[in-house]
Scaffold this motif. Structure first.
Motif, short mmCIF file in Angstrom:
data_model
loop_
_atom_site.label_atom_id
_atom_site.label_comp_id
_atom_site.label_asym_id
_atom_site.label_seq_id
_atom_site.Cartn_x
_atom_site.Cartn_y
_atom_site.Cartn_z
N GLU B 166 6.88 26.99 41.96
CA GLU B 166 6.39 27.30 40.62
C GLU B 166 6.55 28.79 40.34
OE1 GLU B 166 5.15 25.10 37.51
OE2 GLU B 166 4.71 24.29 39.50
N ALA B 167 6.13 29.60 41.34
CA ALA B 167 6.19 31.06 41.18
C ALA B 167 7.62 31.52 40.96
CB ALA B 167 5.60 31.74 42.42
N ALA B 168 8.53 30.93 41.74
CA ALA B 168 9.93 31.31 41.61
C ALA B 168 10.43 30.98 40.21
CB ALA B 168 10.77 30.59 42.65
N ARG B 169 9.98 29.83 39.71
CA ARG B 169 10.44 29.39 38.40
C ARG B 169 9.93 30.34 37.31
NH1 ARG B 169 8.32 24.40 38.12
NH2 ARG B 169 9.34 23.85 40.07
N VAL B 170 8.67 30.76 37.47
CA VAL B 170 8.12 31.70 36.49
C VAL B 170 8.94 32.98 36.49
CG1 VAL B 170 6.10 33.12 35.94
CG2 VAL B 170 5.80 30.75 36.64
N ASP B 171 9.39 33.38 37.69
CA ASP B 171 10.24 34.59 37.77
C ASP B 171 11.64 34.36 37.25
OD1 ASP B 171 8.15 35.89 38.83
OD2 ASP B 171 8.81 35.77 40.92
N GLY B 172 11.91 33.16 36.75
CA GLY B 172 13.18 32.91 36.11
C GLY B 172 14.25 32.26 36.96
N ALA B 173 13.85 31.67 38.09
CA ALA B 173 14.84 31.01 38.93
C ALA B 173 15.17 29.64 38.35
CB ALA B 173 14.31 30.86 40.36
N GLY B 174 16.43 29.28 38.34
CA GLY B 174 16.82 27.95 37.90
C GLY B 174 16.72 26.98 39.07
N VAL B 175 17.05 25.72 38.81
CA VAL B 175 16.93 24.70 39.84
C VAL B 175 17.76 25.06 41.08
CG1 VAL B 175 17.44 22.31 40.40
CG2 VAL B 175 16.45 22.88 38.20
N VAL B 176 18.98 25.56 40.84
CA VAL B 176 19.85 25.85 41.97
C VAL B 176 19.29 26.99 42.83
CG1 VAL B 176 22.16 26.57 42.64
CG2 VAL B 176 21.86 25.01 40.72
N GLU B 177 18.83 28.05 42.16
CA GLU B 177 18.27 29.19 42.92
C GLU B 177 17.01 28.74 43.66
OE1 GLU B 177 18.82 29.63 39.54
OE2 GLU B 177 20.71 30.74 39.73
N GLU B 178 16.20 27.92 42.98
CA GLU B 178 14.96 27.43 43.57
C GLU B 178 15.26 26.66 44.86
OE1 GLU B 178 12.67 25.49 40.49
OE2 GLU B 178 11.79 24.21 42.04
N LEU B 179 16.26 25.78 44.77
CA LEU B 179 16.64 24.99 45.94
C LEU B 179 17.16 25.88 47.05
CD1 LEU B 179 18.52 21.82 44.63
CD2 LEU B 179 16.97 21.91 46.57
N ARG B 180 18.04 26.82 46.64
CA ARG B 180 18.76 27.57 47.64
C ARG B 180 17.90 28.64 48.31
NH1 ARG B 180 23.66 31.27 47.19
NH2 ARG B 180 23.54 31.79 49.39
#
Lengths: 298, 270
Positions: B166-180
């Protein structure tokens, strides 16, 4: 973690699951539909010109074949006997291996090893080096004790196969029971000791009930594997002597790859699918119940 | 219950020895000469020789069987992870109403016995020219292990707190970055265990490999099964080949033992 998902987001999500679901869907539906179709056809690869719809003839012939019923009976014996042996020995091994003693982790690893042995290798080692009537270790052992030498795979083919299967799968049962025993609250056992329970009472009224879910899981998972045992029979007896160790899986294999009778093999295959699914539905119910109350794990 | 005693130790090691004995006997035989392997009563003290193992390697085809086993086991495992990681990620972090149903349906595909569908697969493979090819066998192993891989990864991902993602997503990570960058590093042990289990199961699989391969794509299982015809002739060589085939897998299995229950029981026992 519910959050409003835009439609772009939803597509991304779908794209993540879709490949796995897609290939599994094809893997499940296409071969099964083809098996059902073939089971209604007269179809032998050796006589491709005699192809045609025959309705339920393949099933009729199969059900009237005494070999089919006797192989069904042997399948149930193989599954039942192997289950009984692996569960009982598995519980014994788990109870011993749960206690602390010097070198316990090595003992555990040694007891676990058979589970990772390739079935073909397991079958060959037992057949040639242990159960061989002349050069096998078991016959040397029995003859040094003055007992008659047994040609295991000739005289007792089903018993021998059960022994091989049980040797391979007891470690799996042990491992599951160990996992379950370790989740057992220590206080419960202590309370029982303080109440003056003897080891037998302890086992039957505390440990066995605790293991019941693990036993159910082992029985169902092993049943599914045991129903399709092939390599052990193929490498040891080849279904013989005569037909003494021909099981449902083996008879379907023989229809398919020795007689090339696709119609008959498919009809038999559907029986195997139905049989496995009866067990599988029970297993899936149990897993589904776990998913709803995750706190009741173990 | 946790008392230590000589009796327990003896019992524990005794039972373990009985279970391990067939493997030990095979190991000992693989270092014997063919003559010693046959002698009755069994030779317990002998000069260990590498001749049988050398003979196994000298058979030019042996390395081909090993290569086939390695390619199909690793290939199918990589395919499994490629399909299972995204699916398990989605189901554990963004479950929908259908997620539980999908997961259960996935196990049900694992319950289909191979004999039930061997004929259609054989004929389809024949038609597509996939019989006795590495691609064909890899595909079968991949499909055979996929449900298991999804389940095992799902249970591991469930243990990772969603807030990190969730935190990563708030920082603007997309699905791919989140996974990777977030999920994969956090779940390396789970992914490694899943990969090991898939590799072991593919390596040891025998029904499909016996039916679908003959010469070109035959893995070690098929090679070792060929010793069944040569009964009572090459025990030391048979033992040598078998030891080399099961050695790495037994070691991998030992490393995996803790995770095995989770993978093979679909989380029904913990």
């Amino acid at each position: 973690m519910a959050r409003p998902a835009g439609s772009r987001q939803r597509w991304t999500m779908l794209a993540l699951v879709a490949p796995a679901v897609g290939v599994l869907l094809i893997w499940m539906i296409v071969p099964l539909a083809m098996t059902i179709y073939f089971s209604l056809q007269r179809f032998n690869i050796l006589y491709p010109e005699r192809f045609g719809f025959v309705g339920f003839r393949n099933f009729q012939i199969l059900l009237n074949d005494p070999l089919f019923w006797s192989s069904m009976g042997r399948t149930l014996i193989l599954v039942g006997a192997s289950l009984a042996v692996t569960v009982i020995l598995g519980i014994v091994l788990a109870l011993v291996m749960e206690r602390e003693f010097p070198g316990r982790s090595i003992a555990r690893l040694m007891a676990l090893a058979p589970f990772f042995v390739m079935p073909v290798v397991a079958a060959l080692v037992w057949k040639n080096m242990l159960m061989h009537p002349v050069y096998g270790l078991l016959s040397w052992l029995t003859s040094s004790l003055g007992l008659p030498v047994v040609d295991w795979l000739q005289n007792w083919p089903m018993t021998s196969i059960v022994i091989i299967v049980a040797w391979q799968w007891t470690p799996f049962a042990m491992l599951v029971f160990l996992t379950s025993l370790q989740s057992m609250p220590e206080e419960q056992k202590e309370a029982a000791w303080l109440d003056g329970a003897n080891p037998l009472q302890m086992f039957f009224s505390i440990i066995l009930p605790h293991l019941s879910r693990a036993i159910t899981a082992v029985v169902m998972i092993e049943s599914i594997f045991f129903l399709s045992i092939f390599a052990e029979i193929f490498t040891t007896t080849g279904g013989g002597p005569g037909q003494a160790s021909t099981t449902l899986t083996y008879i379907i294999y023989a229809r398919a790859f020795l007689e090339w009778n696709v119609g008959s093999a498919s009809a038999g295959g559907l029986f195997a699918v139905v049989l496995a699914n009866i067990v599988a539905i029970l297993l899936i119910r149990m897993v589904a119940r776990n998913m709803q109350n995750p706190e009741k794990f173990g | 219950m946790k008392r230590t005693g000589l009796g327990t130790a003896l019992l524990g090691h005794g039972l373990a020895f009985v279970m391990f004995f067939p493997i030990l006997w095979m190991l000992l035989t693989s270092f014997k000469t063919e003559i010693d392997a046959f002698s009755m009563p069994p030779v317990l003290f002998y000069e260990p020789t590498l001749s049988s193992l050398n003979d196994v390697f000298a058979r030019g085809s042996y390395s081909k069987f090993v290569t086939n086993s390695v390619i199909t086991a690793l290939g199918s495992t990589i395919l499994c992870l490629l399909f299972a990681v995204p699916a398990a990620y989605q189901m554990s972090f963004h479950p929908s109403k259908r997620t539980n149903g999908t997961l259960l349906w996935m196990i049900s595909t694992k319950m289909m016995p191979a004999v039930g569908v061997i004929m259609p697969i054989y004929l389809t493979f024949q038609y597509l020219g996939l019989l006795d090819t590495l691609l064909g066998l890899t595909l079968i192993f991949f499909l055979m292990n996929l449900p298991l891989a999804v389940w095992m990864l799902y249970t591991y991902f469930k243990e990772i707190p969603g807030e990190i993602l969730e935190a990563a997503r708030v920082d603007g990570a997309g699905v791919v970055e989140e996974l990777r960058f977030i999920l994969l590093p956090a779940s390396i042990p789970g992914i490694a265990s899943t990969a090991l289990l898939c590799t072991i199961l593919a390596w040891n699989e025998s029904f499909w490999s016996l039916q679908l391969t003959a010469v070109d794509a035959a893995p070690l299982t098929v090679f070792i099964a060929s010793f069944k015809a040569a009964e009572g002739m090459f025990w030391a060589k048979m033992s040598g080949a078998s030891m080399l085939a099961i050695g790495p897998i037994v070691v991998l299995g030992w490393m995996l033992q803790r995770h095995l229950v989770r993978g093979l029981t679909f989380g029904a026992v913990k």
